[in-house]
Design a protein around this motif. Sequence first.
Motif, mmCIF file in Angstrom:
data_model
loop_
_atom_site.group_PDB
_atom_site.id
_atom_site.type_symbol
_atom_site.label_atom_id
_atom_site.label_comp_id
_atom_site.label_asym_id
_atom_site.label_seq_id
_atom_site.Cartn_x
_atom_site.Cartn_y
_atom_site.Cartn_z
ATOM 1 N N ASP A 1 -4.700 -32.320 -0.167
ATOM 2 C CA ASP A 1 -3.931 -31.310 0.565
ATOM 3 C C ASP A 1 -4.847 -30.419 1.404
ATOM 4 O OD1 ASP A 1 -1.620 -32.291 -0.519
ATOM 5 O OD2 ASP A 1 -1.459 -30.772 -2.095
ATOM 6 N N ALA A 2 -6.025 -30.122 0.872
ATOM 7 C CA ALA A 2 -6.995 -29.320 1.633
ATOM 8 C C ALA A 2 -7.465 -30.083 2.866
ATOM 9 C CB ALA A 2 -8.183 -28.962 0.745
ATOM 10 N N LEU A 3 -7.718 -31.374 2.697
ATOM 11 C CA LEU A 3 -8.157 -32.193 3.829
ATOM 12 C C LEU A 3 -7.047 -32.306 4.873
ATOM 13 C CD1 LEU A 3 -10.506 -33.914 4.879
ATOM 14 C CD2 LEU A 3 -9.472 -35.892 3.743
ATOM 15 N N PHE A 4 -5.807 -32.456 4.413
ATOM 16 C CA PHE A 4 -4.677 -32.530 5.336
ATOM 17 C C PHE A 4 -4.537 -31.224 6.115
ATOM 18 C CE2 PHE A 4 -0.397 -32.403 6.868
ATOM 19 C CZ PHE A 4 -0.014 -33.724 7.072
ATOM 20 N N THR A 5 -4.598 -30.089 5.423
ATOM 21 C CA THR A 5 -4.448 -28.783 6.075
ATOM 22 C C THR A 5 -5.578 -28.531 7.064
ATOM 23 O OG1 THR A 5 -3.360 -27.921 4.080
ATOM 24 C CG2 THR A 5 -4.186 -26.310 5.676
ATOM 25 N N ALA A 6 -6.807 -28.865 6.669
ATOM 26 C CA ALA A 6 -7.960 -28.670 7.558
ATOM 27 C C ALA A 6 -7.847 -29.567 8.787
ATOM 28 C CB ALA A 6 -9.253 -28.952 6.811
ATOM 29 N N THR A 7 -7.395 -30.797 8.599
ATOM 30 C CA THR A 7 -7.212 -31.705 9.736
ATOM 31 C C THR A 7 -6.137 -31.183 10.678
ATOM 32 O OG1 THR A 7 -7.805 -33.601 8.334
ATOM 33 C CG2 THR A 7 -6.673 -34.079 10.402
ATOM 34 N N SER A 8 -5.028 -30.733 10.108
ATOM 35 C CA SER A 8 -3.938 -30.202 10.918
ATOM 36 C C SER A 8 -4.375 -28.966 11.698
ATOM 37 C CB SER A 8 -2.744 -29.866 10.017
ATOM 38 O OG SER A 8 -1.646 -29.422 10.782
ATOM 39 N N ALA A 9 -5.161 -28.093 11.069
ATOM 40 C CA ALA A 9 -5.619 -26.873 11.745
ATOM 41 C C ALA A 9 -6.651 -27.195 12.823
ATOM 42 C CB ALA A 9 -6.203 -25.901 10.729
ATOM 43 N N THR A 10 -7.636 -28.024 12.501
ATOM 44 C CA THR A 10 -8.694 -28.355 13.460
ATOM 45 C C THR A 10 -8.139 -29.158 14.628
ATOM 46 O OG1 THR A 10 -10.281 -28.414 11.635
ATOM 47 C CG2 THR A 10 -10.981 -29.382 13.716
ATOM 48 N N CYS A 11 -7.180 -30.014 14.351
ATOM 49 C CA CYS A 11 -6.549 -30.807 15.404
ATOM 50 C C CYS A 11 -5.379 -30.068 16.038
ATOM 51 C CB CYS A 11 -6.080 -32.148 14.839
ATOM 52 S SG CYS A 11 -7.423 -33.179 14.222
ATOM 53 N N VAL A 12 -5.271 -28.763 15.740
ATOM 54 C CA VAL A 12 -4.247 -27.857 16.273
ATOM 55 C C VAL A 12 -2.872 -28.516 16.294
ATOM 56 C CG1 VAL A 12 -5.749 -26.305 17.546
ATOM 57 C CG2 VAL A 12 -5.026 -28.398 18.639
ATOM 58 N N THR A 13 -2.478 -29.010 15.141
ATOM 59 C CA THR A 13 -1.197 -29.701 15.020
ATOM 60 C C THR A 13 -0.136 -28.793 14.413
ATOM 61 O OG1 THR A 13 -2.366 -31.802 14.743
ATOM 62 C CG2 THR A 13 -0.044 -31.751 14.124
ATOM 63 N N GLY A 14 -0.317 -28.381 13.158
ATOM 64 C CA GLY A 14 0.660 -27.499 12.536
ATOM 65 C C GLY A 14 1.504 -28.153 11.472
ATOM 66 N N LEU A 15 1.346 -29.470 11.260
ATOM 67 C CA LEU A 15 2.034 -30.113 10.141
ATOM 68 C C LEU A 15 1.401 -29.618 8.846
ATOM 69 C CD1 LEU A 15 2.350 -33.787 11.452
ATOM 70 C CD2 LEU A 15 4.182 -32.092 11.237
ATOM 71 N N VAL A 16 2.223 -29.210 7.884
ATOM 72 C CA VAL A 16 1.689 -28.624 6.653
ATOM 73 C C VAL A 16 2.368 -29.240 5.431
ATOM 74 C CG1 VAL A 16 0.986 -26.419 7.652
ATOM 75 C CG2 VAL A 16 3.339 -26.703 6.884
#
Length: 445
Positions: free
Chosen positions: A45-60
């Motif tokens: 979940d941490a990796l997913f959140t970090a990927t979503s934030a760094t890739c400026v996506t917003g899926l959580v």
Amino acid sequence: MNMRRYIFDPPKVLVAGFALIILLGATLLTLPVATNDGKGLPWIDALFTATSATCVTGLVVVDTGTTFTLFGQLVILALIQVGGLGFMTFATFFAFLIGKRISLKERLLLQEALNNLSIEGIVRLVKRILVFTVVIELIGGLLLTIRFAFDMPLAKAFYFGMFHAISNFNNAGFDLMGEFRSLTGYVEDPVVTLVVCALITLGGIGFIVMNEIYEYRQTRRFSLHTKLVLITSVLLVVFGTLFIFLLEFHNSKTLQPLSPLGKFLASLFQAVTPRTAGANTLNIPDLTQPTLFLIIFLMFVGASPGSTGGGIKTTTFVTLLGAVWSQIKGKEDVTFFKKRIVYDTIYKALTVTLSGLFIVIVVTMLLTITETGQDFLMILFEATSAFGTVGLSMGLTPQLSPIGKVLIMLTMFAGRVGPLTIAYAVTLHRKPDPFRYPKGRIMIG
């Protein structure tokens, strides 16, 4: 020497840089201090959140407003800012601070990161990008602070205002409202709607376009790129707003209960946010299927080159339309504003579009296998949202299986870095053919 050139190839550096930032952010989010329960996020979940934030996506997969402490939220905000502007922009900023000279290699990296046509004036452009970002985010944050101050204490309103300004300018879509509500509580609010729409639009048109608008008083002209970006962006928003208004007008779960002004504001917001932003003022699962399909199209097109957004980009879309129109008219060249588009650009537009389409199709197909029992439109919506780094969801993200989370993470990464950049990064040698084969003919259509 060849190995050194391979290692420092700009696409490889950009891919590796984004990957390292994601890993660093994920590590920080697993710390006990990052979450309110004092346990930290599970690694996936941490990796997913970090990927979503760094890739400026917003899926959580977890709710940002209720799961994370102030430390965790600030980590996410930092990842959004670095991911939106690009880590090379921040590296250049720190180089400015210590008085370091920007080398040719670093200028080439900046050119690749900003998708600029040349390295001429690239350092000056980076300086302006930093100024534009600070000014726009500050103005947007203060306007949102004034509005939020009517609903919460001033200090909290300021924090919420700045967080949502940074998130939406970088087209990230993360919010602090809690319970996965996004901005649905402000569906009829003109201040929140118009300010956030402005932030999303400015972040999505691209810094090169923004710079030309800034210089227009001196130059009195726009480049072909800027003209196409502005016209295409306006047309997509206008027609998107109109179609959403018509398609949702009688929907009792979305527009029907709203005032006339509220109907317009909600239609406008839902037309702007698929341009890779991810915030929403209407509950996405309540939209009609035609509207959802329209949003999928808008998410796939996305923002513009050199911006904080994703998708195949507006110029790619309009270039392909121009190529189709020229073929229908029997013309050999694709022209806009009496300028001919070179064939390399058309081939690149075709490659980007087909690569993006291939990614969405493959990820959708794999998700139908891993996420059994889920609606197909919901899965297609999720895959397109991830590729376009949008962040809108019909509710599938928190329910994803571990394999589904990995698939969406890879899709977000490909969408942010770009399919071509990743392809260039994994290619050992890129050079033109030393000779040309005889022409061959096949039948098309």
